[in-house]
Write a protein that holds these residues in place. Sequence first.
Motif, PDB file in Angstrom:
ATOM      1  N   GLY A 188       0.802  -1.219   0.000  1.00 54.62           N
ATOM      2  CA  GLY A 188       0.000   0.000   0.000  1.00 54.62           C
ATOM      3  C   GLY A 188       0.836   1.271   0.000  1.00 54.62           C
ATOM      4  O   GLY A 188       1.742   1.437  -0.822  1.00 54.62           O
ATOM      5  N   ASN A 189       0.532   2.139   0.963  1.00 55.17           N
ATOM      6  CA  ASN A 189       1.187   3.445   1.051  1.00 55.17           C
ATOM      7  C   ASN A 189       2.404   3.433   1.971  1.00 55.17           C
ATOM      8  O   ASN A 189       2.935   4.486   2.316  1.00 55.17           O
ATOM      9  CB  ASN A 189       0.154   4.475   1.569  1.00 55.17           C
ATOM     10  N   ASP A 190       2.877   2.248   2.360  1.00 53.31           N
ATOM     11  CA  ASP A 190       3.953   2.166   3.346  1.00 53.31           C
ATOM     12  C   ASP A 190       5.257   2.789   2.860  1.00 53.31           C
ATOM     13  O   ASP A 190       5.995   3.395   3.644  1.00 53.31           O
ATOM     14  CB  ASP A 190       4.191   0.714   3.746  1.00 53.31           C
TER      15      ASP A 190
ATOM     16  N   GLN B 144       4.445  -9.874   6.101  1.00 54.34           N
ATOM     17  CA  GLN B 144       4.192 -10.590   4.852  1.00 54.34           C
ATOM     18  C   GLN B 144       4.277 -12.100   5.065  1.00 54.34           C
ATOM     19  O   GLN B 144       3.447 -12.856   4.549  1.00 54.34           O
ATOM     20  CB  GLN B 144       5.180 -10.155   3.777  1.00 54.34           C
ATOM     21  N   GLU B 145       5.272 -12.537   5.828  1.00 52.50           N
ATOM     22  CA  GLU B 145       5.439 -13.967   6.074  1.00 52.50           C
ATOM     23  C   GLU B 145       4.257 -14.540   6.865  1.00 52.50           C
ATOM     24  O   GLU B 145       3.832 -15.673   6.627  1.00 52.50           O
ATOM     25  CB  GLU B 145       6.737 -14.210   6.844  1.00 52.50           C
ATOM     26  N   GLN B 146       3.709 -13.747   7.776  1.00 54.45           N
ATOM     27  CA  GLN B 146       2.621 -14.225   8.621  1.00 54.45           C
ATOM     28  C   GLN B 146       1.272 -14.195   7.909  1.00 54.45           C
ATOM     29  O   GLN B 146       0.434 -15.057   8.127  1.00 54.45           O
ATOM     30  CB  GLN B 146       2.533 -13.365   9.896  1.00 54.45           C
TER      31      GLN B 146
ATOM     32  N   ARG C 222      -1.570  -9.180   4.103  1.00 53.59           N
ATOM     33  CA  ARG C 222      -0.919  -8.694   5.326  1.00 53.59           C
ATOM     34  C   ARG C 222      -1.362  -7.279   5.686  1.00 53.59           C
ATOM     35  O   ARG C 222      -1.819  -6.515   4.847  1.00 53.59           O
ATOM     36  CB  ARG C 222       0.603  -8.722   5.155  1.00 53.59           C
ATOM     37  N   LEU C 223      -1.188  -6.957   6.954  1.00 52.67           N
ATOM     38  CA  LEU C 223      -1.493  -5.621   7.430  1.00 52.67           C
ATOM     39  C   LEU C 223      -0.461  -4.633   6.922  1.00 52.67           C
ATOM     40  O   LEU C 223       0.717  -4.965   6.747  1.00 52.67           O
ATOM     41  CB  LEU C 223      -1.502  -5.601   8.961  1.00 52.67           C
ATOM     42  N   GLY C 224      -0.888  -3.395   6.721  1.00 47.78           N
ATOM     43  CA  GLY C 224       0.058  -2.323   6.458  1.00 47.78           C
ATOM     44  C   GLY C 224       0.685  -1.870   7.767  1.00 47.78           C
ATOM     45  O   GLY C 224       0.214  -2.209   8.864  1.00 47.78           O
ATOM     46  N   LEU C 225       1.753  -1.113   7.672  1.00 46.97           N
ATOM     47  CA  LEU C 225       2.458  -0.666   8.878  1.00 46.97           C
ATOM     48  C   LEU C 225       1.560   0.137   9.800  1.00 46.97           C
ATOM     49  O   LEU C 225       1.710   0.095  11.025  1.00 46.97           O
ATOM     50  CB  LEU C 225       3.686   0.157   8.491  1.00 46.97           C
ATOM     51  N   MET C 226       0.619   0.890   9.236  1.00 49.91           N
ATOM     52  CA  MET C 226      -0.271   1.702  10.055  1.00 49.91           C
ATOM     53  C   MET C 226      -1.475   0.917  10.568  1.00 49.91           C
ATOM     54  O   MET C 226      -2.304   1.451  11.302  1.00 49.91           O
ATOM     55  CB  MET C 226      -0.738   2.923   9.263  1.00 49.91           C
ATOM     56  N   ASP C 227      -1.586  -0.356  10.182  1.00 47.63           N
ATOM     57  CA  ASP C 227      -2.694  -1.197  10.648  1.00 47.63           C
ATOM     58  C   ASP C 227      -2.296  -2.095  11.814  1.00 47.63           C
ATOM     59  O   ASP C 227      -3.141  -2.794  12.378  1.00 47.63           O
ATOM     60  CB  ASP C 227      -3.210  -2.074   9.501  1.00 47.63           C
TER      61      ASP C 227
ATOM     62  N   PRO D 127      -1.679  -6.212  20.054  1.00 47.56           N
ATOM     63  CA  PRO D 127      -1.528  -7.673  20.068  1.00 47.56           C
ATOM     64  C   PRO D 127      -0.642  -8.211  18.946  1.00 47.56           C
ATOM     65  O   PRO D 127       0.108  -9.173  19.148  1.00 47.56           O
ATOM     66  CB  PRO D 127      -2.982  -8.151  19.908  1.00 47.56           C
ATOM     67  N   THR D 128      -0.726  -7.586  17.761  1.00 47.35           N
ATOM     68  CA  THR D 128       0.149  -8.018  16.660  1.00 47.35           C
ATOM     69  C   THR D 128       1.605  -7.765  17.018  1.00 47.35           C
ATOM     70  O   THR D 128       2.501  -8.585  16.734  1.00 47.35           O
ATOM     71  CB  THR D 128      -0.207  -7.275  15.366  1.00 47.35           C
ATOM     72  N   PHE D 129       1.853  -6.646  17.674  1.00 45.71           N
ATOM     73  CA  PHE D 129       3.219  -6.331  18.093  1.00 45.71           C
ATOM     74  C   PHE D 129       3.722  -7.346  19.110  1.00 45.71           C
ATOM     75  O   PHE D 129       4.893  -7.755  19.073  1.00 45.71           O
ATOM     76  CB  PHE D 129       3.283  -4.918  18.694  1.00 45.71           C
ATOM     77  N   VAL D 130       2.870  -7.740  20.023  1.00 48.69           N
ATOM     78  CA  VAL D 130       3.274  -8.730  21.023  1.00 48.69           C
ATOM     79  C   VAL D 130       3.605 -10.055  20.336  1.00 48.69           C
ATOM     80  O   VAL D 130       4.580 -10.732  20.692  1.00 48.69           O
ATOM     81  CB  VAL D 130       2.164  -8.909  22.071  1.00 48.69           C
TER      82      VAL D 130
END
Length: 304
Positions: A10-12, A48-50, A55-60, A64-67
């Motif tokens: 996306g816009n990342d 991307q691997e997950q 996949r989620l964008g960086l702003m999404d 919990p995803t970070f954990v």
Amino acid sequence: MTQHGHTWYGNDAALVQEYTAWMRLEGNADSTIHNYRNQIIRLDRWLQEQQGEQRLGLMDVDGPTFVTWRASLTIADVTITTYVAYLRSFYSWAVKAGHLAENPALGVPLPRLPRRLPRPIADDRLEHAIDCAPPRIRPWLVLAGYVGLRCCEISVLRRRDVYDTSPQPFIHITGKGQHERQVALSDYVLAELEETLRTRRLWLFPRLDGSNGHVSRNRVSYLGNQHLHRCGVVETMHQLRHRFATAVYAVDRDLRLTQELLGHQDPSTTARYTAIGDTAASAAVAAIQPGRRLRAVRRRRKSS
């Protein structure tokens, strides 16, 4: 979108470009920007691997995803702490820039790091390494061990940064975050640098591959460490800086002065208004220099 060998989602790509531009405006060095950007790429690749193409964008990314990302790391605790710090900075900027409402990286648990004591190189091993060093590496060891410079500071030194003709000679250093400081130069260091100062007009340590510019900090670190290990010294270039810090502090237990001479970013307010090249600083640096080695250097100069 592919940028610098990495395919963004996306816009990342535009967001990361905006972030690095902001870091440059803040005066961060190119090497610092490179490290932060690389960590953002690592996170994006993990997403991307997950999650594949969806996949989620960086702003999404949420807490919990970070954990989950943090739990997937199988690297040293100190490296985990560094990686999380890089991403917290990125997302803190995203909040300030209006891209996010809150920083998703703030709640990520961090490992408890043990308190680490300084690991200075012993004087006899440092002197042995200097005696064995080729002409290009020798001044790097002297600047790290007897002036307390980082490899990144050694690499970018210019001839004009060394005020060797001043009544009280000193070196002007631009360190991390573009913070500036001055460190007095002893007679020993000046004698060791004499040939370099005499033959250089711009960079003290230029590239040797035919290109313009200064040697890279990675090259200083790699070649310096390689030399130390080849002559039987287990310590690294950074431990030469530990030696400087430990020796300076031992002179009169002045922690504030030691912070200033090392270029750490958290000196007291008073310290920011104190001249680094004053008598106390000069005496502290001079007190830790090897007089025996200075006499040997002078004898070599007279015989050459």
